[in-house]
Write a protein that holds these residues in place. Structure first.
Motif, PDB file in Angstrom:
ATOM      1  N   LEU A  17      49.186 -64.476   0.981  1.00  9.31           N
ATOM      2  CA  LEU A  17      49.953 -63.855   1.583  1.00  9.31           C
ATOM      3  C   LEU A  17      49.644 -62.377   1.455  1.00  9.31           C
ATOM      4  O   LEU A  17      50.309 -61.313   2.339  1.00  9.31           O
ATOM      5  CB  LEU A  17      51.272 -64.293   0.688  1.00  9.31           C
ATOM      6  CG  LEU A  17      52.739 -63.518   1.693  1.00  9.31           C
ATOM      7  CD1 LEU A  17      53.224 -63.825   2.559  1.00  9.31           C
ATOM      8  CD2 LEU A  17      54.017 -64.060  -0.171  1.00  9.31           C
ATOM      9  N   GLY A  18      49.142 -61.666   0.517  1.00  7.36           N
ATOM     10  CA  GLY A  18      49.212 -60.021   0.012  1.00  7.36           C
ATOM     11  C   GLY A  18      48.180 -59.397   1.540  1.00  7.36           C
ATOM     12  O   GLY A  18      48.590 -58.532   1.974  1.00  7.36           O
ATOM     13  N   LEU A  19      47.408 -60.106   1.764  1.00  5.71           N
ATOM     14  CA  LEU A  19      46.309 -59.715   2.699  1.00  5.71           C
ATOM     15  C   LEU A  19      46.751 -60.099   4.052  1.00  5.71           C
ATOM     16  O   LEU A  19      47.207 -58.728   5.084  1.00  5.71           O
ATOM     17  CB  LEU A  19      45.158 -61.025   2.847  1.00  5.71           C
ATOM     18  CG  LEU A  19      44.079 -60.189   4.720  1.00  5.71           C
ATOM     19  CD1 LEU A  19      43.850 -58.362   4.130  1.00  5.71           C
ATOM     20  CD2 LEU A  19      43.429 -62.026   4.714  1.00  5.71           C
ATOM     21  N   ASP A  20      47.790 -60.934   4.633  1.00  5.13           N
ATOM     22  CA  ASP A  20      48.349 -61.145   5.368  1.00  5.13           C
ATOM     23  C   ASP A  20      49.928 -59.643   5.635  1.00  5.13           C
ATOM     24  O   ASP A  20      50.095 -59.191   6.665  1.00  5.13           O
ATOM     25  CB  ASP A  20      49.467 -62.074   5.539  1.00  5.13           C
ATOM     26  CG  ASP A  20      48.614 -62.959   6.383  1.00  5.13           C
ATOM     27  OD1 ASP A  20      47.722 -63.056   6.879  1.00  5.13           O
ATOM     28  OD2 ASP A  20      49.139 -64.248   5.995  1.00  5.13           O
ATOM     29  N   ILE A  21      50.798 -59.520   4.708  1.00  7.92           N
ATOM     30  CA  ILE A  21      51.807 -58.636   4.164  1.00  7.92           C
ATOM     31  C   ILE A  21      51.254 -57.195   4.449  1.00  7.92           C
ATOM     32  O   ILE A  21      51.225 -55.770   5.318  1.00  7.92           O
ATOM     33  CB  ILE A  21      52.070 -58.532   3.154  1.00  7.92           C
ATOM     34  CG1 ILE A  21      53.177 -59.852   2.742  1.00  7.92           C
ATOM     35  CG2 ILE A  21      53.196 -56.910   2.270  1.00  7.92           C
ATOM     36  CD1 ILE A  21      54.103 -59.987   1.596  1.00  7.92           C
ATOM     37  N   ALA A  22      49.913 -56.856   4.257  1.00  6.24           N
ATOM     38  CA  ALA A  22      49.167 -55.497   4.451  1.00  6.24           C
ATOM     39  C   ALA A  22      48.529 -55.397   5.081  1.00  6.24           C
ATOM     40  O   ALA A  22      48.747 -54.420   5.893  1.00  6.24           O
ATOM     41  CB  ALA A  22      47.376 -55.605   3.279  1.00  6.24           C
ATOM     42  N   LYS A  23      48.064 -56.342   6.188  1.00  6.83           N
ATOM     43  CA  LYS A  23      47.568 -56.050   7.589  1.00  6.83           C
ATOM     44  C   LYS A  23      49.324 -55.294   8.542  1.00  6.83           C
ATOM     45  O   LYS A  23      49.048 -55.301   9.450  1.00  6.83           O
ATOM     46  CB  LYS A  23      47.274 -57.729   8.097  1.00  6.83           C
ATOM     47  CG  LYS A  23      45.916 -58.035   8.186  1.00  6.83           C
ATOM     48  CD  LYS A  23      45.441 -58.980   8.124  1.00  6.83           C
ATOM     49  CE  LYS A  23      43.784 -59.169   8.185  1.00  6.83           C
ATOM     50  NZ  LYS A  23      43.187 -60.490   8.521  1.00  6.83           N
ATOM     51  N   ILE A  83      54.345 -54.236  -3.656  1.00  8.09           N
ATOM     52  CA  ILE A  83      54.968 -55.432  -3.080  1.00  8.09           C
ATOM     53  C   ILE A  83      53.529 -55.874  -4.254  1.00  8.09           C
ATOM     54  O   ILE A  83      52.307 -56.110  -4.413  1.00  8.09           O
ATOM     55  CB  ILE A  83      54.683 -56.012  -2.125  1.00  8.09           C
ATOM     56  CG1 ILE A  83      55.287 -55.604  -0.793  1.00  8.09           C
ATOM     57  CG2 ILE A  83      53.911 -57.042  -1.332  1.00  8.09           C
ATOM     58  CD1 ILE A  83      54.826 -55.551   0.453  1.00  8.09           C
ATOM     59  N   ASN A  84      54.609 -56.279  -5.534  1.00  5.72           N
ATOM     60  CA  ASN A  84      53.828 -56.960  -6.237  1.00  5.72           C
ATOM     61  C   ASN A  84      53.598 -58.612  -6.595  1.00  5.72           C
ATOM     62  O   ASN A  84      54.450 -59.389  -7.290  1.00  5.72           O
ATOM     63  CB  ASN A  84      54.363 -57.026  -7.679  1.00  5.72           C
ATOM     64  CG  ASN A  84      53.572 -56.779  -8.990  1.00  5.72           C
ATOM     65  OD1 ASN A  84      52.939 -56.516  -8.601  1.00  5.72           O
ATOM     66  ND2 ASN A  84      54.292 -56.935 -10.013  1.00  5.72           N
ATOM     67  N   ASN A  85      52.257 -58.738  -5.412  1.00  5.65           N
ATOM     68  CA  ASN A  85      51.426 -60.173  -5.535  1.00  5.65           C
ATOM     69  C   ASN A  85      50.691 -60.486  -5.678  1.00  5.65           C
ATOM     70  O   ASN A  85      50.501 -62.118  -5.577  1.00  5.65           O
ATOM     71  CB  ASN A  85      51.209 -59.805  -3.493  1.00  5.65           C
ATOM     72  CG  ASN A  85      50.804 -61.068  -2.929  1.00  5.65           C
ATOM     73  OD1 ASN A  85      51.416 -62.302  -3.082  1.00  5.65           O
ATOM     74  ND2 ASN A  85      49.792 -61.292  -2.797  1.00  5.65           N
ATOM     75  N   ALA A  86      49.622 -60.457  -5.977  1.00  3.72           N
ATOM     76  CA  ALA A  86      48.728 -60.158  -7.554  1.00  3.72           C
ATOM     77  C   ALA A  86      49.300 -62.021  -8.475  1.00  3.72           C
ATOM     78  O   ALA A  86      50.238 -61.599  -8.678  1.00  3.72           O
ATOM     79  CB  ALA A  86      48.261 -59.427  -8.029  1.00  3.72           C
ATOM     80  N   GLY A  87      47.971 -62.521  -8.283  1.00  6.78           N
ATOM     81  CA  GLY A  87      49.032 -63.850  -9.267  1.00  6.78           C
ATOM     82  C   GLY A  87      47.376 -64.811  -9.290  1.00  6.78           C
ATOM     83  O   GLY A  87      46.091 -64.804  -7.831  1.00  6.78           O
ATOM     84  N   ILE A  88      47.362 -65.998  -9.115  1.00  9.10           N
ATOM     85  CA  ILE A  88      46.849 -67.176  -9.088  1.00  9.10           C
ATOM     86  C   ILE A  88      47.436 -68.312  -9.522  1.00  9.10           C
ATOM     87  O   ILE A  88      48.510 -68.199 -10.607  1.00  9.10           O
ATOM     88  CB  ILE A  88      45.045 -66.862 -10.937  1.00  9.10           C
ATOM     89  CG1 ILE A  88      45.615 -67.534 -12.214  1.00  9.10           C
ATOM     90  CG2 ILE A  88      44.960 -65.677 -10.276  1.00  9.10           C
ATOM     91  CD1 ILE A  88      44.603 -66.695 -13.383  1.00  9.10           C
ATOM     92  N   ALA A  89      46.692 -69.575  -9.554  1.00  9.74           N
ATOM     93  CA  ALA A  89      47.355 -69.989 -10.089  1.00  9.74           C
ATOM     94  C   ALA A  89      46.148 -71.368 -10.106  1.00  9.74           C
ATOM     95  O   ALA A  89      44.763 -71.376 -10.178  1.00  9.74           O
ATOM     96  CB  ALA A  89      47.576 -70.818  -8.596  1.00  9.74           C
ATOM     97  N   THR A  90      46.398 -72.463 -10.702  1.00 13.27           N
ATOM     98  CA  THR A  90      46.065 -73.743 -11.711  1.00 13.27           C
ATOM     99  C   THR A  90      46.398 -74.774 -11.291  1.00 13.27           C
ATOM    100  O   THR A  90      47.326 -74.948 -11.068  1.00 13.27           O
ATOM    101  CB  THR A  90      45.864 -73.391 -13.144  1.00 13.27           C
ATOM    102  OG1 THR A  90      44.728 -74.517 -13.402  1.00 13.27           O
ATOM    103  CG2 THR A  90      47.018 -73.997 -13.969  1.00 13.27           C
TER     104      THR A  90
END
Length: 106
Positions: A17-23, A83-90
């Protein structure tokens, strides 16, 4: 071409999502500060766009993050959109997830 004077800062801008938002913001002509921890991906996605301002930083490393934030503040003077999008999932059940992984996700 810059459409306006607004500055966008996006964390987690090297995938998903972060990449798409930036683009999207770059296509609209916004100056866009893109943060990610993968230098190769930052270069791959943003090196040819004059409106993109990539910053390679791991947000978990607070001392490095503070230095980068000060540099961004000095260079851009303001951030209009965050846009505070950074995150990780497990992919594990909570009861079988180690404490340090839970903290990382949070």
């Amino acid at each position: 071409m810059v459409k306006n004077n607004q500055i966008v800062l996006i964390t987690g801008a090297t995938s998903g999502l972060g990449l798409d938002i930036a683009k999207h913001y770059l296509k609209l002509g916004y100056k866009t500060i893109v943060l990610g921890k993968n230098k190769k991906l930052l270069k791959k996605y943003y090196s040819k766009n004059k409106l993109a301002h990539p910053v390679c930083v791991d947000l978990k490393k607070l001392s490095l993050l503070t230095n980068h934030i000060l540099k961004i503040k000095k260079k851009f003077k303001k951030i209009d959109i965050l846009i505070n999008n950074a995150g990780i999932a497990t992919n594990s059940l909570l009861e079988s997830t180690k404490d340090n992984k839970i903290i990382d996700v949070i």
